[in-house]
Design a protein around this motif. Structure first.
Motif, PDB file in Angstrom:
ATOM      1  N   GLY A 165       3.577  11.097  65.584  1.00  0.00           N
ATOM      2  CA  GLY A 165       3.697  10.998  67.032  1.00  0.00           C
ATOM      3  C   GLY A 165       3.209   9.697  67.636  1.00  0.00           C
ATOM      4  N   HIS A 166       2.652   8.797  66.819  1.00  0.00           N
ATOM      5  CA  HIS A 166       2.156   7.509  67.311  1.00  0.00           C
ATOM      6  C   HIS A 166       3.049   6.385  66.815  1.00  0.00           C
ATOM      7  CE1 HIS A 166      -1.611   9.301  68.649  1.00  0.00           C
ATOM      8  NE2 HIS A 166      -1.693   9.908  67.486  1.00  0.00           N
ATOM      9  N   LEU A 167       3.369   5.449  67.695  1.00  0.00           N
ATOM     10  CA  LEU A 167       4.179   4.309  67.282  1.00  0.00           C
ATOM     11  C   LEU A 167       3.368   3.442  66.320  1.00  0.00           C
ATOM     12  CD1 LEU A 167       6.542   2.346  69.532  1.00  0.00           C
ATOM     13  CD2 LEU A 167       5.387   1.266  67.657  1.00  0.00           C
ATOM     14  N   ALA A 168       3.956   3.124  65.172  1.00  0.00           N
ATOM     15  CA  ALA A 168       3.274   2.312  64.162  1.00  0.00           C
ATOM     16  C   ALA A 168       3.911   0.928  64.060  1.00  0.00           C
ATOM     17  CB  ALA A 168       3.312   3.012  62.805  1.00  0.00           C
ATOM     18  N   ASP A 203      14.626  -9.772  67.292  1.00  0.00           N
ATOM     19  CA  ASP A 203      14.660 -10.193  65.883  1.00  0.00           C
ATOM     20  C   ASP A 203      13.284 -10.154  65.235  1.00  0.00           C
ATOM     21  OD1 ASP A 203      13.507 -12.332  67.198  1.00  0.00           O
ATOM     22  OD2 ASP A 203      14.559 -13.854  66.043  1.00  0.00           O
ATOM     23  N   ALA A 204      12.299  -9.581  65.914  1.00  0.00           N
ATOM     24  CA  ALA A 204      10.922  -9.593  65.426  1.00  0.00           C
ATOM     25  C   ALA A 204      10.462  -8.200  65.014  1.00  0.00           C
ATOM     26  CB  ALA A 204       9.991 -10.142  66.498  1.00  0.00           C
ATOM     27  N   LEU A 205       9.502  -8.191  64.107  1.00  0.00           N
ATOM     28  CA  LEU A 205       8.839  -6.959  63.714  1.00  0.00           C
ATOM     29  C   LEU A 205       7.726  -6.692  64.715  1.00  0.00           C
ATOM     30  CD1 LEU A 205       8.440  -4.734  61.511  1.00  0.00           C
ATOM     31  CD2 LEU A 205       6.759  -6.287  60.494  1.00  0.00           C
ATOM     32  N   MET A 206       7.698  -5.498  65.263  1.00  0.00           N
ATOM     33  CA  MET A 206       6.686  -5.093  66.232  1.00  0.00           C
ATOM     34  C   MET A 206       5.677  -4.227  65.480  1.00  0.00           C
ATOM     35  SD  MET A 206       7.478  -2.792  69.624  1.00  0.00           S
ATOM     36  CE  MET A 206       8.378  -1.579  68.688  1.00  0.00           C
ATOM     37  N   VAL A 207       4.405  -4.593  65.555  1.00  0.00           N
ATOM     38  CA  VAL A 207       3.369  -3.867  64.813  1.00  0.00           C
ATOM     39  C   VAL A 207       2.252  -3.465  65.759  1.00  0.00           C
ATOM     40  CG1 VAL A 207       1.813  -3.920  62.828  1.00  0.00           C
ATOM     41  CG2 VAL A 207       3.873  -5.338  62.805  1.00  0.00           C
ATOM     42  N   ARG A 208       1.926  -2.187  65.772  1.00  0.00           N
ATOM     43  CA  ARG A 208       0.792  -1.716  66.568  1.00  0.00           C
ATOM     44  C   ARG A 208      -0.446  -1.796  65.676  1.00  0.00           C
ATOM     45  NH1 ARG A 208      -0.033   4.191  69.381  1.00  0.00           N
ATOM     46  NH2 ARG A 208      -1.857   3.624  70.592  1.00  0.00           N
ATOM     47  N   VAL A 209      -1.362  -2.669  66.055  1.00  0.00           N
ATOM     48  CA  VAL A 209      -2.521  -2.951  65.205  1.00  0.00           C
ATOM     49  C   VAL A 209      -3.837  -2.493  65.811  1.00  0.00           C
ATOM     50  CG1 VAL A 209      -1.389  -4.903  64.083  1.00  0.00           C
ATOM     51  CG2 VAL A 209      -2.760  -5.300  66.128  1.00  0.00           C
ATOM     52  N   GLY A 210      -3.848  -2.119  67.055  1.00  0.00           N
ATOM     53  CA  GLY A 210      -5.082  -1.736  67.721  1.00  0.00           C
ATOM     54  C   GLY A 210      -5.757  -2.939  68.347  1.00  0.00           C
ATOM     55  N   ALA A 211      -6.525  -2.707  69.367  1.00  0.00           N
ATOM     56  CA  ALA A 211      -7.173  -3.799  70.108  1.00  0.00           C
ATOM     57  C   ALA A 211      -8.187  -4.553  69.255  1.00  0.00           C
ATOM     58  CB  ALA A 211      -7.846  -3.252  71.360  1.00  0.00           C
ATOM     59  N   ASP A 212      -8.869  -3.860  68.344  1.00  0.00           N
ATOM     60  CA  ASP A 212      -9.896  -4.512  67.518  1.00  0.00           C
ATOM     61  C   ASP A 212      -9.309  -5.556  66.565  1.00  0.00           C
ATOM     62  OD1 ASP A 212     -11.716  -2.884  68.769  1.00  0.00           O
ATOM     63  OD2 ASP A 212     -11.893  -1.474  67.109  1.00  0.00           O
ATOM     64  N   HIS A 252      -0.436  -2.472  58.062  1.00  0.00           N
ATOM     65  CA  HIS A 252      -1.325  -2.576  59.236  1.00  0.00           C
ATOM     66  C   HIS A 252      -0.939  -1.527  60.279  1.00  0.00           C
ATOM     67  CE1 HIS A 252      -3.554  -6.129  58.091  1.00  0.00           C
ATOM     68  NE2 HIS A 252      -2.446  -6.843  57.942  1.00  0.00           N
ATOM     69  N   GLY A 253       0.363  -1.407  60.550  1.00  0.00           N
ATOM     70  CA  GLY A 253       0.818  -0.434  61.546  1.00  0.00           C
ATOM     71  C   GLY A 253       0.546   1.000  61.125  1.00  0.00           C
ATOM     72  N   LEU A 254       0.800   1.308  59.852  1.00  0.00           N
ATOM     73  CA  LEU A 254       0.546   2.663  59.357  1.00  0.00           C
ATOM     74  C   LEU A 254      -0.941   3.000  59.419  1.00  0.00           C
ATOM     75  CD1 LEU A 254       2.886   2.848  56.228  1.00  0.00           C
ATOM     76  CD2 LEU A 254       3.171   4.034  58.407  1.00  0.00           C
TER      77      LEU A 254
END
Length: 138
Positions: free
Chosen positions: A36-39, A45-54, A98-100
């Motif tokens: 349920g969370h975007l990873a 044309d770019a890879l979007m990665v959710r990495v967290g604020a830290d 990183h996203g996972l």
């Protein structure tokens, strides 16, 4: 082309067999959700990665990365990786990792905590008929 289909296909291959992965279209691109969370996803044309604020500033210092800025406001927990930064399968797997890792560090969303999806426009329930407007009596 709203987003890079080739990168999207590579992303699907990397995530094949990962538990809890769901594919959705959002941000004008493709998003891969984990529990349920975007990873990760593809934006243009770019890879979007959710990495967290830290981890944001540390990972943003890596080559071929930039801020994710959709509305003129930097999204501090996200990084965009330009094509050279994820050109090899090894690089792509590292970024997906990183996203996972970030998505799995968050508590899983239950169906009750997920936002309901809006029905497509052609499947919306019709609005109730309006009451006829009559003349006022004076």
């Amino acid at each position: 082309m709203a987003y890079d289909e080739g990168l999207a296909e590579r992303l699907r291959e990397v995530l094949a067999g990962e538990p809890g992965v769901d594919e959705r279209h959002m941000f004008g691109g493709l998003a891969m959700m984990v529990d349920g969370h975007l990873a990760v996803g593809v934006h243009r044309d770019a890879l979007m990665v959710r990495v967290g604020a830290d981890a944001h500033d540390r990972l943003l210092a890596e080559p071929d990365t930039r801020v994710f800025d959709l509305t003129g406001r930097v999204m501090r927990a996200w990084v965009l990786v330009d094509p050279p930064g994820c050109a090899t399968d090894e690089d792509l797997r590292r970024w997906v990792g990183h996203g996972l890792a970030h998505a799995r560090s968050l508590p899983p969303k239950t169906p009750a905590t997920r936002k309901p999806r809006r029905a497509p426009a052609d499947r919306k329930a019709p609005a109730p008929p309006k009451a006829p407007r009559g003349r006022r009596s004076t």
